[in-house]
Design an enzyme around this catalytic site. Sequence first.
Site, short mmCIF file in Angstrom:
data_model
loop_
_atom_site.label_atom_id
_atom_site.label_comp_id
_atom_site.label_asym_id
_atom_site.label_seq_id
_atom_site.Cartn_x
_atom_site.Cartn_y
_atom_site.Cartn_z
N PHE A 263 2.38 11.94 4.47
CA PHE A 263 1.45 12.28 3.39
C PHE A 263 0.61 11.05 3.06
O PHE A 263 1.14 9.98 2.81
CB PHE A 263 2.19 12.75 2.13
CG PHE A 263 1.23 13.12 1.02
CD1 PHE A 263 0.71 14.40 0.95
CD2 PHE A 263 0.83 12.18 0.07
CE1 PHE A 263 -0.20 14.74 -0.05
CE2 PHE A 263 -0.08 12.51 -0.93
CZ PHE A 263 -0.60 13.80 -0.98
N ASP B 78 1.15 2.92 5.39
CA ASP B 78 0.82 3.45 4.07
C ASP B 78 1.98 3.08 3.13
O ASP B 78 3.06 3.67 3.20
CB ASP B 78 0.64 4.97 4.15
CG ASP B 78 0.29 5.59 2.80
OD1 ASP B 78 0.58 4.96 1.76
OD2 ASP B 78 -0.24 6.71 2.79
N LYS C 151 -0.59 3.76 -6.28
CA LYS C 151 0.43 4.13 -7.27
C LYS C 151 0.75 3.00 -8.25
O LYS C 151 0.00 2.78 -9.17
CB LYS C 151 1.67 4.67 -6.56
CG LYS C 151 1.39 6.03 -5.90
CD LYS C 151 2.62 6.90 -5.74
CE LYS C 151 2.23 8.36 -5.54
NZ LYS C 151 1.92 8.75 -4.16
C1 LIG Z 1 0.65 9.43 -3.51
C2 LIG Z 1 0.40 8.99 -2.12
C3 LIG Z 1 -0.91 8.89 -1.60
C4 LIG Z 1 -2.12 9.35 -2.36
O1 LIG Z 1 -2.36 8.59 -3.49
P1 LIG Z 1 -3.39 9.17 -4.61
O2 LIG Z 1 -3.50 8.04 -5.57
O3 LIG Z 1 -2.77 10.40 -5.18
O4 LIG Z 1 -4.66 9.45 -3.92
C5 LIG Z 1 -1.06 8.38 -0.33
N1 LIG Z 1 0.00 7.99 0.41
C6 LIG Z 1 1.26 8.09 -0.04
C7 LIG Z 1 2.39 7.63 0.81
C8 LIG Z 1 1.51 8.59 -1.32
O5 LIG Z 1 2.76 8.72 -1.76
#
Ligand SMILES: *Cc1c(COP(=O)(O)O)cnc(C)c1O
Length: 390
Positions: free
Chosen positions: A135, A220, A249
């Site tokens: 994700f 990520d 985050k």
């Molecule tokens: C939450 C999340 C995102 C997206 O972040 P947003 O601030 O909601 O755009 C991307 N990668 C990972 C692993 C996440 O947990």
Amino acid sequence: MMNFEQITTLENEHTSGSYSKRPLDLVRGSGVEVFDSYGKRYLDMTSGQGVALLGHAHPRVAEAIATQAHTLITCPEIFYNDRRAELYAELSKHLPNGLNRMFLCNSGAEANEGALKVARILTDRPKVIATMRGFHGRTMGALSLTWNKKYRDSFEDWTIPVTHVPYNDLDAIARAIDGQTAAVVLEAIQGEGGVNPADAAYLQGVRALCSQHGTMLVFDEVQAGLGRTGRWFAFEHANIVPDIISLGKGIAGGVPMGAVVWNGAHGMLPSASHGSTFGGNPLACAASIATLQTLEQEQLPQRSHELGQWALESLSQLDSPHIREVRGRGMMIGIELKSRVTPVLMSLQEQGILALTAGNNVLRLLPPLIVTEAQLQETLTAIEHALRAL
Ligand SMILES: *Cc1c(COP(=O)(O)O)cnc(C)c1O
């Protein structure tokens, strides 16, 4: 002050429809606790979706924001700024050598958009590999990396081409990667995809394949970074250094912020190739500096590691026929059930505990790193109770 009725009525009149909301309003928070408009207290084992690493209304973050708000809130990157300079230095203290170039933005998805652009520009190659169950956000570029069909379906012909390979399967990457691959993008431990930690050997293998093909290895770290998994960055569990990372985050203690960080030896961005009006604004930078300093001074990554071991051990002693597996790292914990997780989530909420899901049958806990053992114990007891009532 508005009451529950008024709040929900107004929101329901105007909300986008994209969120399936829980019948609960949160109006105040302090540390691990949040409160609804009736004054009922909840333990926030979601950290507001992984954001509140230091809990809510942390005095140092609140103070930094207030002071900066009275000083200078906005300052685009066409000008230099003291807070931005200080943030670069602060973040650098925790990054491996070489990861020294940064682009500041406003969210995790935006950080992944940036990471894609950086990889494209630094390699001048077209192909991207990401992993199943990964994700990475919901804007078009980030959405292309995200695996779940549920998010992608309406936009399939608008996304960029990405090859999704099985996670934790080195042969799958070896088959997909070639001299035209700009980037391999993955989480060192998948969050939304079910709290799935990768094997260190897999990540080391991916590192070697990327080096061999001149491909950018992109981690990520939006959810797993900044102490969440018991290290400053989740890739550290595998003792490797990526070429690019994305952050978001919790990076600014709850103020919207994201960052792309990369190895400057690969180059910089050409003039005007990327930009963001709010990126690197002094308010977010001040909040981030206070957050990073507190994480360091209170040794919260280490604390996350210790509490995580304790929690995983305690959870694995839960003797319930409904549990398939307990897994995670630090304060990123998944409890996979043999059934749907919604009834457990609802029971927990009734018992004053807020938790998350990761897919249909994984209960996900992302407590603030300042959580106490007693608060974790309260959560485990509530989970035990919820499972027994199934
Ligand atoms: C939450 C999340 C995102 C997206 O972040 P947003 O601030 O909601 O755009 C991307 N990668 C990972 C692993 C996440 O947990």
